[in-house]
Design an enzyme around this catalytic site. Sequence first.
Site, PDB file in Angstrom:
ATOM      1  N   GLN A 175      42.312  39.283  47.928  1.00 44.65           N
ATOM      2  CA  GLN A 175      41.116  39.420  47.090  1.00 44.65           C
ATOM      3  C   GLN A 175      40.279  38.152  47.210  1.00 44.65           C
ATOM      4  O   GLN A 175      39.195  38.056  46.635  1.00 44.65           O
ATOM      5  CB  GLN A 175      41.517  39.620  45.626  1.00 44.65           C
ATOM      6  CG  GLN A 175      42.342  40.864  45.379  1.00 44.65           C
ATOM      7  CD  GLN A 175      43.102  40.778  44.060  1.00 44.65           C
ATOM      8  OE1 GLN A 175      42.587  41.168  43.019  1.00 44.65           O
ATOM      9  NE2 GLN A 175      44.311  40.252  44.086  1.00 44.65           N
ATOM     10  N   HIS A 198      37.372  41.567  49.048  1.00 45.12           N
ATOM     11  CA  HIS A 198      36.196  41.126  48.289  1.00 45.12           C
ATOM     12  C   HIS A 198      35.208  40.319  49.130  1.00 45.12           C
ATOM     13  O   HIS A 198      34.377  39.585  48.579  1.00 45.12           O
ATOM     14  CB  HIS A 198      36.639  40.331  47.041  1.00 45.12           C
ATOM     15  CG  HIS A 198      37.306  41.210  46.001  1.00 45.12           C
ATOM     16  ND1 HIS A 198      38.055  40.708  44.975  1.00 45.12           N
ATOM     17  CD2 HIS A 198      37.303  42.560  45.844  1.00 45.12           C
ATOM     18  CE1 HIS A 198      38.502  41.717  44.216  1.00 45.12           C
ATOM     19  NE2 HIS A 198      38.061  42.847  44.733  1.00 45.12           N
ATOM     20  N   CYS A 226      13.520  39.588  58.489  1.00 48.45           N
ATOM     21  CA  CYS A 226      12.532  40.250  57.625  1.00 48.45           C
ATOM     22  C   CYS A 226      12.075  39.375  56.457  1.00 48.45           C
ATOM     23  O   CYS A 226      11.310  39.820  55.605  1.00 48.45           O
ATOM     24  CB  CYS A 226      13.064  41.591  57.125  1.00 48.45           C
ATOM     25  SG  CYS A 226      14.369  41.436  55.914  1.00 48.45           S
ATOM     26  N   GLY A 275      49.988  35.193  43.217  1.00 53.37           N
ATOM     27  CA  GLY A 275      48.882  34.554  42.504  1.00 53.37           C
ATOM     28  C   GLY A 275      47.718  35.452  42.144  1.00 53.37           C
ATOM     29  O   GLY A 275      46.564  35.080  42.342  1.00 53.37           O
ATOM     30  N   ASN A 330      54.150  34.276  40.537  1.00 54.65           N
ATOM     31  CA  ASN A 330      53.053  33.847  39.649  1.00 54.65           C
ATOM     32  C   ASN A 330      53.617  32.826  38.660  1.00 54.65           C
ATOM     33  O   ASN A 330      54.791  32.889  38.307  1.00 54.65           O
ATOM     34  CB  ASN A 330      52.499  35.068  38.887  1.00 54.65           C
ATOM     35  CG  ASN A 330      51.121  34.823  38.308  1.00 54.65           C
ATOM     36  OD1 ASN A 330      50.843  33.766  37.734  1.00 54.65           O
ATOM     37  ND2 ASN A 330      50.240  35.798  38.441  1.00 54.65           N
ATOM     38  N   GLU A 341      52.610  32.713  35.689  1.00 53.03           N
ATOM     39  CA  GLU A 341      52.605  33.435  34.405  1.00 53.03           C
ATOM     40  C   GLU A 341      52.978  34.888  34.685  1.00 53.03           C
ATOM     41  O   GLU A 341      52.852  35.338  35.816  1.00 53.03           O
ATOM     42  CB  GLU A 341      51.180  33.475  33.817  1.00 53.03           C
ATOM     43  CG  GLU A 341      50.525  32.146  33.554  1.00 53.03           C
ATOM     44  CD  GLU A 341      51.096  31.449  32.350  1.00 53.03           C
ATOM     45  OE1 GLU A 341      51.806  32.113  31.566  1.00 53.03           O
ATOM     46  OE2 GLU A 341      50.852  30.239  32.211  1.00 53.03           O
TER      47      GLU A 341
HETATM   48  P1  OAD Z   1      42.769  35.561  38.666  1.00 56.08           P
HETATM   49  O1  OAD Z   1      42.071  34.280  38.376  1.00 56.08           O
HETATM   50  O2  OAD Z   1      42.478  36.735  37.815  1.00 56.08           O
HETATM   51  O3  OAD Z   1      44.336  35.326  38.591  1.00 56.08           O
HETATM   52  C1  OAD Z   1      44.941  34.236  39.194  1.00 56.08           C
HETATM   53  C2  OAD Z   1      46.425  34.342  38.957  1.00 56.08           C
HETATM   54  O4  OAD Z   1      47.069  33.293  39.668  1.00 56.08           O
HETATM   55  C3  OAD Z   1      46.818  34.188  37.474  1.00 56.08           C
HETATM   56  O5  OAD Z   1      47.677  35.257  37.123  1.00 56.08           O
HETATM   57  C4  OAD Z   1      47.554  32.836  37.435  1.00 56.08           C
HETATM   58  O6  OAD Z   1      48.628  32.829  36.496  1.00 56.08           O
HETATM   59  C5  OAD Z   1      48.076  32.732  38.855  1.00 56.08           C
HETATM   60  N1  OAD Z   1      48.295  31.353  39.348  1.00 56.08           N
HETATM   61  C6  OAD Z   1      47.593  30.231  39.091  1.00 56.08           C
HETATM   62  N2  OAD Z   1      48.060  29.181  39.777  1.00 56.08           N
HETATM   63  C7  OAD Z   1      49.111  29.648  40.503  1.00 56.08           C
HETATM   64  C8  OAD Z   1      50.022  29.052  41.440  1.00 56.08           C
HETATM   65  N3  OAD Z   1      49.953  27.765  41.769  1.00 56.08           N
HETATM   66  N4  OAD Z   1      50.961  29.848  42.003  1.00 56.08           N
HETATM   67  C9  OAD Z   1      51.052  31.176  41.685  1.00 56.08           C
HETATM   68  N5  OAD Z   1      50.222  31.775  40.815  1.00 56.08           N
HETATM   69  C10 OAD Z   1      49.266  31.041  40.237  1.00 56.08           C
HETATM   70  O7  OAD Z   1      42.523  35.837  40.216  1.00 56.08           O
HETATM   71  P2  OAD Z   1      42.560  37.213  40.990  1.00 56.08           P
HETATM   72  O8  OAD Z   1      43.677  38.056  40.503  1.00 56.08           O
HETATM   73  O9  OAD Z   1      42.508  36.895  42.423  1.00 56.08           O
HETATM   74  O10 OAD Z   1      36.694  39.238  42.070  1.00 56.08           O
HETATM   75  O11 OAD Z   1      41.201  37.851  40.542  1.00 56.08           O
HETATM   76  C11 OAD Z   1      40.799  39.065  41.077  1.00 56.08           C
HETATM   77  C12 OAD Z   1      39.313  39.099  41.222  1.00 56.08           C
HETATM   78  O12 OAD Z   1      38.682  38.763  39.973  1.00 56.08           O
HETATM   79  C13 OAD Z   1      38.732  38.088  42.187  1.00 56.08           C
HETATM   80  O13 OAD Z   1      38.826  38.491  43.507  1.00 56.08           O
HETATM   81  C14 OAD Z   1      37.318  37.997  41.718  1.00 56.08           C
HETATM   82  C15 OAD Z   1      37.570  37.873  40.250  1.00 56.08           C
HETATM   83  O14 OAD Z   1      36.538  38.190  39.405  1.00 56.08           O
HETATM   84  C16 OAD Z   1      35.377  39.310  42.255  1.00 56.08           C
HETATM   85  O15 OAD Z   1      34.654  38.345  42.204  1.00 56.08           O
HETATM   86  C17 OAD Z   1      34.920  40.700  42.557  1.00 56.08           C
END
Ligand code: OAD
Length: 247
Positions: free
Chosen positions: A103, A121, A152, A189, A215, A217
């Site tokens: 993502q 994404h 354009c 993550g 993760n 969390e």
């Molecule tokens: P999130 O920011 O929603 O989630 C990040 C996750 O990573 C959380 O559950 C954290 O607990 C975890 N995390 C943080 N540090 C970590 C580490 N060192 N090791 C393992 N886990 C860790 O990010 P995404 O799930 O990627 O979309 O978010 C999905 C989408 O929401 C993104 O692609 C973006 C956003 O809005 C768009 O912009 C369309």
Amino acid sequence: MDIEDKVNHLIKLLESSEYTIAFTGAGISAESGVPTFRGRGGLWEKFDPLKLATPEAFREDPRRVWEWYKWRMEVIAKAKPNPAHIVLAKLEEKGIVKAIITQNVDGLHQRAGSKNVIELHGNIWRARCTNCNYKTRLQEPPRKIPPKCPECNNPLRPDVVWFGEPLPRKAWEEALNEASKADLIIVVGTSGVVQPAAMIPVIVKYHGGKIVDINIEEDNYTNIADLFIKTKAGQVFKTLGEKLKLI
Ligand code: OAD
């Protein structure tokens, strides 16, 4: 169980799997210095996604949206792949991981050497015209914003997916295809809240596959995961890489 035991369990799952894929989110790049969206210190705590990551926001104020993407490009340009990206790339090289569905828009998987990366994404280093079919790759953050289409003269926009927009069709079809083939998915993550991307691990499970969830969390997959490793991704993959003599 400590991290060693958990990683040994992960190795057993990898050994008995014929088709492993990975599904990654912002948390995999956190240790590279790229902020996540949700959770402590997440971007959506400070910034309003409706003002920055929707087509309406861009129509209203393309400059504001580009300023934000420019700042993120600067952060990403300074970031380096961490052991999680690197070991995933080595696992692909060895034929153990077949594809990475991400993502993330930061391109860190490719910089770590991964080849079969499916970007659901988009990618922050690409821009496309808001009017014609022009697309371009950006080598650095644009100096003048919003950058203009050389064909354009309309504004270019970041080639990423915003809220309310469909996913790129080809990437989504490839992701569904990989998910239907996989018997093991390593989820790294991600909070697992943004649809439709968040369905990918569930599809693997539905086809009888297993989920490993990494993760710091609990997230949306923790309850259905066959193995949950509550540790930083970099540490998990460093341990895995050392045990498998990949790094
Ligand atoms: P999130 O920011 O929603 O989630 C990040 C996750 O990573 C959380 O559950 C954290 O607990 C975890 N995390 C943080 N540090 C970590 C580490 N060192 N090791 C393992 N886990 C860790 O990010 P995404 O799930 O990627 O979309 O978010 C999905 C989408 O929401 C993104 O692609 C973006 C956003 O809005 C768009 O912009 C369309």
